[in-house]
Design a protein around this motif. Structure first.
Motif, PDB file in Angstrom:
ATOM      1  N   GLY A 283     -17.033   0.389   9.903  1.00  0.00           N
ATOM      2  CA  GLY A 283     -17.348   1.159   8.699  1.00  0.00           C
ATOM      3  C   GLY A 283     -16.955   0.447   7.429  1.00  0.00           C
ATOM      4  O   GLY A 283     -16.194  -0.514   7.436  1.00  0.00           O
ATOM      5  N   ASP A 284     -17.485   0.962   6.328  1.00  0.00           N
ATOM      6  CA  ASP A 284     -17.213   0.389   5.015  1.00  0.00           C
ATOM      7  C   ASP A 284     -16.156   1.167   4.250  1.00  0.00           C
ATOM      8  O   ASP A 284     -15.592   0.657   3.305  1.00  0.00           O
ATOM      9  CB  ASP A 284     -18.499   0.350   4.178  1.00  0.00           C
ATOM     10  CG  ASP A 284     -19.516  -0.630   4.730  1.00  0.00           C
ATOM     11  OD1 ASP A 284     -19.101  -1.614   5.370  1.00  0.00           O
ATOM     12  OD2 ASP A 284     -20.717  -0.393   4.535  1.00  0.00           O
ATOM     13  N   GLN A 285     -15.916   2.429   4.660  1.00  0.00           N
ATOM     14  CA  GLN A 285     -14.937   3.252   3.970  1.00  0.00           C
ATOM     15  C   GLN A 285     -13.755   3.530   4.895  1.00  0.00           C
ATOM     16  O   GLN A 285     -13.911   3.635   6.110  1.00  0.00           O
ATOM     17  CB  GLN A 285     -15.560   4.562   3.524  1.00  0.00           C
ATOM     18  CG  GLN A 285     -16.611   4.380   2.453  1.00  0.00           C
ATOM     19  CD  GLN A 285     -17.118   5.717   1.934  1.00  0.00           C
ATOM     20  OE1 GLN A 285     -16.757   6.775   2.440  1.00  0.00           O
ATOM     21  NE2 GLN A 285     -17.939   5.663   0.917  1.00  0.00           N
ATOM     22  N   TYR A 286     -12.582   3.653   4.292  1.00  0.00           N
ATOM     23  CA  TYR A 286     -11.379   3.953   5.069  1.00  0.00           C
ATOM     24  C   TYR A 286     -11.586   5.265   5.820  1.00  0.00           C
ATOM     25  O   TYR A 286     -11.975   6.278   5.218  1.00  0.00           O
ATOM     26  CB  TYR A 286     -10.172   4.059   4.139  1.00  0.00           C
ATOM     27  CG  TYR A 286      -8.891   4.343   4.869  1.00  0.00           C
ATOM     28  CD1 TYR A 286      -8.372   3.437   5.780  1.00  0.00           C
ATOM     29  CD2 TYR A 286      -8.198   5.529   4.660  1.00  0.00           C
ATOM     30  CE1 TYR A 286      -7.196   3.695   6.458  1.00  0.00           C
ATOM     31  CE2 TYR A 286      -7.020   5.793   5.335  1.00  0.00           C
ATOM     32  CZ  TYR A 286      -6.528   4.875   6.232  1.00  0.00           C
ATOM     33  OH  TYR A 286      -5.362   5.132   6.914  1.00  0.00           O
ATOM     34  N   PRO A 287     -11.361   5.278   7.145  1.00  0.00           N
ATOM     35  CA  PRO A 287     -11.661   6.475   7.936  1.00  0.00           C
ATOM     36  C   PRO A 287     -10.652   7.600   7.781  1.00  0.00           C
ATOM     37  O   PRO A 287     -10.849   8.672   8.336  1.00  0.00           O
ATOM     38  CB  PRO A 287     -11.655   5.935   9.369  1.00  0.00           C
ATOM     39  CG  PRO A 287     -10.740   4.766   9.327  1.00  0.00           C
ATOM     40  CD  PRO A 287     -10.929   4.157   7.967  1.00  0.00           C
ATOM     41  N   GLY A 288      -9.584   7.380   7.063  1.00  0.00           N
ATOM     42  CA  GLY A 288      -8.535   8.385   6.910  1.00  0.00           C
ATOM     43  C   GLY A 288      -7.413   8.128   7.894  1.00  0.00           C
ATOM     44  O   GLY A 288      -7.594   7.480   8.930  1.00  0.00           O
TER      45      GLY A 288
ATOM     46  N   ALA B 186      -4.807   3.182   3.660  1.00  0.00           N
ATOM     47  CA  ALA B 186      -5.753   3.325   2.551  1.00  0.00           C
ATOM     48  C   ALA B 186      -5.609   2.154   1.577  1.00  0.00           C
ATOM     49  O   ALA B 186      -6.584   1.608   1.082  1.00  0.00           O
ATOM     50  CB  ALA B 186      -5.543   4.652   1.844  1.00  0.00           C
TER      51      ALA B 186
ATOM     52  N   TRP C 217      -6.771  -1.225   3.259  1.00  0.00           N
ATOM     53  CA  TRP C 217      -8.233  -1.186   3.421  1.00  0.00           C
ATOM     54  C   TRP C 217      -8.883  -1.687   2.133  1.00  0.00           C
ATOM     55  O   TRP C 217      -9.819  -2.474   2.158  1.00  0.00           O
ATOM     56  CB  TRP C 217      -8.685   0.230   3.744  1.00  0.00           C
ATOM     57  CG  TRP C 217     -10.127   0.319   4.123  1.00  0.00           C
ATOM     58  CD1 TRP C 217     -11.193   0.477   3.268  1.00  0.00           C
ATOM     59  CD2 TRP C 217     -10.679   0.264   5.437  1.00  0.00           C
ATOM     60  NE1 TRP C 217     -12.365   0.523   3.983  1.00  0.00           N
ATOM     61  CE2 TRP C 217     -12.077   0.395   5.320  1.00  0.00           C
ATOM     62  CE3 TRP C 217     -10.127   0.123   6.701  1.00  0.00           C
ATOM     63  CZ2 TRP C 217     -12.932   0.385   6.406  1.00  0.00           C
ATOM     64  CZ3 TRP C 217     -10.971   0.118   7.795  1.00  0.00           C
ATOM     65  CH2 TRP C 217     -12.352   0.246   7.646  1.00  0.00           C
ATOM     66  N   GLY C 218      -8.364  -1.231   1.005  1.00  0.00           N
ATOM     67  CA  GLY C 218      -8.879  -1.667  -0.285  1.00  0.00           C
ATOM     68  C   GLY C 218      -8.668  -3.153  -0.525  1.00  0.00           C
ATOM     69  O   GLY C 218      -9.368  -3.769  -1.312  1.00  0.00           O
TER      70      GLY C 218
ATOM     71  N   ARG D   6      -9.161  -4.831   7.858  1.00  0.00           N
ATOM     72  CA  ARG D   6      -9.989  -3.961   8.704  1.00  0.00           C
ATOM     73  C   ARG D   6      -9.571  -4.015  10.177  1.00  0.00           C
ATOM     74  O   ARG D   6     -10.249  -3.469  11.020  1.00  0.00           O
ATOM     75  CB  ARG D   6     -11.465  -4.378   8.624  1.00  0.00           C
ATOM     76  CG  ARG D   6     -12.063  -4.369   7.238  1.00  0.00           C
ATOM     77  CD  ARG D   6     -12.288  -2.953   6.761  1.00  0.00           C
ATOM     78  NE  ARG D   6     -13.071  -2.873   5.548  1.00  0.00           N
ATOM     79  CZ  ARG D   6     -12.565  -2.908   4.319  1.00  0.00           C
ATOM     80  NH1 ARG D   6     -11.279  -3.067   4.152  1.00  0.00           N
ATOM     81  NH2 ARG D   6     -13.356  -2.810   3.268  1.00  0.00           N
TER      82      ARG D   6
END
Length: 174
Positions: free
Chosen positions: A108-113, A148, A151-152, A156
């Motif tokens: 994925g491209d966004q942090y999954p939480g 979080a 990830w930024g 990954r």
């Protein structure tokens, strides 16, 4: 003419100096080339803007060197403080307290939480069962996973670790 040439080839500082000198000389109307001086100044200014943007981009973008990802079977003398460094890699034949036994990438491209990322950590337990020999020493299974913040920064991967209180010699690999 010099301002234009230096503006084209990227000699921004010299192009600006030549352009300003040319503008002051063409102001009276006795000399031509005012348009060339202006174009040279504009091109030189663009080179400076491009240079500033490049420096800012290189400063702010994460570097792959900042995120060394060890391969499975890599050993370290001690637990990392959040990041691994290639300079800390040891041969597993030397006394060590940490062995990386699995590394996998979070999709994925966004942090999954945090809750979803924690589930990836559970995968480490099953990975260790497949990796370790039956007579492997008793170790704690831990994982370094993206947060979080990391990830930024471009992190990954989940790194599964076999951690021992006492130094071990040899790999846990079966």
């Amino acid at each position: 003419m010099a301002a234009l040439i230096f503006g084209i080839i990227g000699g921004a500082v010299i192009g600006i100096i030549c352009g300003l000198v040319a503008l002051s000389k063409t102001r009276t109307g006795r000399f031509g080339g005012r348009g060339l001086a202006i174009v040279g100044l504009i091109l030189s200014g663009l080179w400076i803007v491009v240079g500033i943007i490049a420096v800012v981009a290189l400063t702010l973008l994460p570097s792959d060197a900042d995120h060394f990802v060890p391969a499975a079977g890599t050993c370290f003398a001690a637990e990392p403080d959040g990041s691994f460094y290639e300079s800390d890699v040891l041969s597993c034949d030397q006394p060590h307290k940490v062995e990386v036994f699995a590394v996998f990438t979070v999709p994925g491209d966004q942090y999954p939480g945090d809750a979803a990322a924690e589930k990836f950590v559970e995968r480490c337990n099953s990975e260790y069962a497949a990796y370790a020999a039956e007579d492997a020493p008793n170790v704690d299974i831990e994982a370094l996973r993206p947060t979080a913040q990391t990830w930024g920064e471009g992190v990954r991967t989940v790194k599964c670790l076999a951690v021992s209180e006492e130094p071990l010699t040899g790999s846990a690999k079966g």
